[in-house]
Motif scaffolding. Structure first.
Motif, PDB file in Angstrom:
ATOM      1  N   UNK A   1       0.822  -1.194   0.000  1.00 58.11           N
ATOM      2  CA  UNK A   1       0.000   0.000   0.000  1.00 58.11           C
ATOM      3  C   UNK A   1       0.866   1.258   0.000  1.00 58.11           C
ATOM      4  N   UNK A   2       2.080   1.140   0.572  1.00 61.16           N
ATOM      5  CA  UNK A   2       2.978   2.302   0.613  1.00 61.16           C
ATOM      6  C   UNK A   2       3.374   2.749  -0.789  1.00 61.16           C
ATOM      7  N   UNK A   3       3.598   1.795  -1.687  1.00 58.36           N
ATOM      8  CA  UNK A   3       3.963   2.141  -3.062  1.00 58.36           C
ATOM      9  C   UNK A   3       2.832   2.950  -3.710  1.00 58.36           C
ATOM     10  N   UNK A   4       1.620   2.553  -3.456  1.00 59.58           N
ATOM     11  CA  UNK A   4       0.457   3.230  -4.023  1.00 59.58           C
ATOM     12  C   UNK A   4       0.357   4.655  -3.490  1.00 59.58           C
ATOM     13  N   UNK A   5       0.497   4.800  -2.190  1.00 59.11           N
ATOM     14  CA  UNK A   5       0.385   6.122  -1.579  1.00 59.11           C
ATOM     15  C   UNK A   5       1.560   7.024  -1.932  1.00 59.11           C
ATOM     16  N   UNK A   6       2.754   6.440  -2.084  1.00 62.48           N
ATOM     17  CA  UNK A   6       3.924   7.237  -2.462  1.00 62.48           C
ATOM     18  C   UNK A   6       3.743   7.897  -3.820  1.00 62.48           C
ATOM     19  N   UNK A   7       3.060   7.231  -4.721  1.00 60.42           N
ATOM     20  CA  UNK A   7       2.814   7.807  -6.048  1.00 60.42           C
ATOM     21  C   UNK A   7       1.965   9.071  -5.938  1.00 60.42           C
ATOM     22  N   UNK A   8       1.110   9.133  -4.944  1.00 59.63           N
ATOM     23  CA  UNK A   8       0.269  10.312  -4.756  1.00 59.63           C
ATOM     24  C   UNK A   8       0.966  11.377  -3.908  1.00 59.63           C
ATOM     25  N   UNK A  21      10.226  -2.255 -11.553  1.00 63.43           N
ATOM     26  CA  UNK A  21       9.026  -3.064 -11.764  1.00 63.43           C
ATOM     27  C   UNK A  21       8.197  -3.140 -10.493  1.00 63.43           C
ATOM     28  N   UNK A  22       8.860  -3.305  -9.361  1.00 61.89           N
ATOM     29  CA  UNK A  22       8.140  -3.412  -8.087  1.00 61.89           C
ATOM     30  C   UNK A  22       7.294  -2.176  -7.837  1.00 61.89           C
ATOM     31  N   UNK A  23       7.871  -0.999  -8.030  1.00 62.12           N
ATOM     32  CA  UNK A  23       7.142   0.247  -7.800  1.00 62.12           C
ATOM     33  C   UNK A  23       5.929   0.339  -8.725  1.00 62.12           C
ATOM     34  N   UNK A  24       6.124   0.002  -9.986  1.00 63.11           N
ATOM     35  CA  UNK A  24       5.037   0.088 -10.969  1.00 63.11           C
ATOM     36  C   UNK A  24       3.923  -0.902 -10.662  1.00 63.11           C
ATOM     37  N   UNK A  25       4.277  -2.161 -10.468  1.00 61.57           N
ATOM     38  CA  UNK A  25       3.248  -3.190 -10.304  1.00 61.57           C
ATOM     39  C   UNK A  25       2.570  -3.118  -8.942  1.00 61.57           C
ATOM     40  N   UNK A  26       3.249  -2.653  -7.915  1.00 65.35           N
ATOM     41  CA  UNK A  26       2.583  -2.483  -6.621  1.00 65.35           C
ATOM     42  C   UNK A  26       1.589  -1.328  -6.676  1.00 65.35           C
ATOM     43  N   UNK A  28      -0.044  -0.534  -9.498  1.00 64.50           N
ATOM     44  CA  UNK A  28      -1.137  -1.074 -10.310  1.00 64.50           C
ATOM     45  C   UNK A  28      -1.957  -2.122  -9.555  1.00 64.50           C
ATOM     46  N   UNK A  29      -1.353  -2.790  -8.585  1.00 69.95           N
ATOM     47  CA  UNK A  29      -2.051  -3.789  -7.774  1.00 69.95           C
ATOM     48  C   UNK A  29      -3.236  -3.184  -7.036  1.00 69.95           C
ATOM     49  N   UNK A  30      -3.142  -1.924  -6.674  1.00 68.30           N
ATOM     50  CA  UNK A  30      -4.243  -1.246  -5.991  1.00 68.30           C
ATOM     51  C   UNK A  30      -5.068  -0.383  -6.944  1.00 68.30           C
ATOM     52  N   UNK A  31      -4.415   0.200  -7.927  1.00 65.61           N
ATOM     53  CA  UNK A  31      -5.075   1.135  -8.845  1.00 65.61           C
ATOM     54  C   UNK A  31      -6.141   0.447  -9.713  1.00 65.61           C
TER      55      UNK A  31
END
Length: 136
Positions: A1-8, A21-26, A28-31
């Motif tokens: 969830x941290x990867x998702x929130x970090x993007x925002x 890849x980890x940053x991108x797919x994590x 997308x896992x929530x998005x």
């Protein structure tokens, strides 16, 4: 969830640099599931209702997440050594999305490219500090 929130929080419209890849797919896992859930709930609502709350939330979320999703995809393309303009391949029906998927699944370029150093390589300052006593 941290990867998702970090993007925002930290990389909202950061189109420069590279994304692993980890940053991108994590992200997308929530998005992607969030969009599907809101779209499904919106489709389940009766059209006669005066306010379709899931559709309203879907539009708000789409407007809020468009730039971070675009930025992280472009940074992912940079990591594979491709220009962000390759994102426009998504316009081509069927084939464009598949090509873009293949590009995002590819491994990072192992060396520094014109968008920056490989994010997989550890920071040399951190490596030089291994084994040294912590300073108080």
């Amino acid at each position: 969830m941290d990867w998702f929130l970090d993007a925002f929080k930290y990389k909202y419209v950061d189109f420069s640099g590279r994304a692993r890849r980890t940053e991108y797919w994590m992200f997308m896992l929530f998005h992607v599931p969030f969009i599907f859930i809101l779209a499904f709930l919106s489709g389940m609502m009766d059209e006669a209702e005066w306010m379709n709350i899931p559709m309203f939330l879907l539009v708000i979320y789409f407007l809020m997440s468009f730039l971070p999703a675009l930025a992280i995809t472009i940074r992912r393309l940079h990591d594979t050594g491709k220009s962000g303009w390759f994102y426009l391949l998504a316009i081509i029906p069927y084939v464009g999305g598949i090509i873009l998927l293949i590009f995002t699944v590819q491994d990072s370029e192992s060396t520094t490219n014109k968008w920056g150093p490989n994010p997989k390589t550890p920071n040399t300052d951190e490596i030089n500090e291994i084994g040294k006593p912590l300073s108080d």
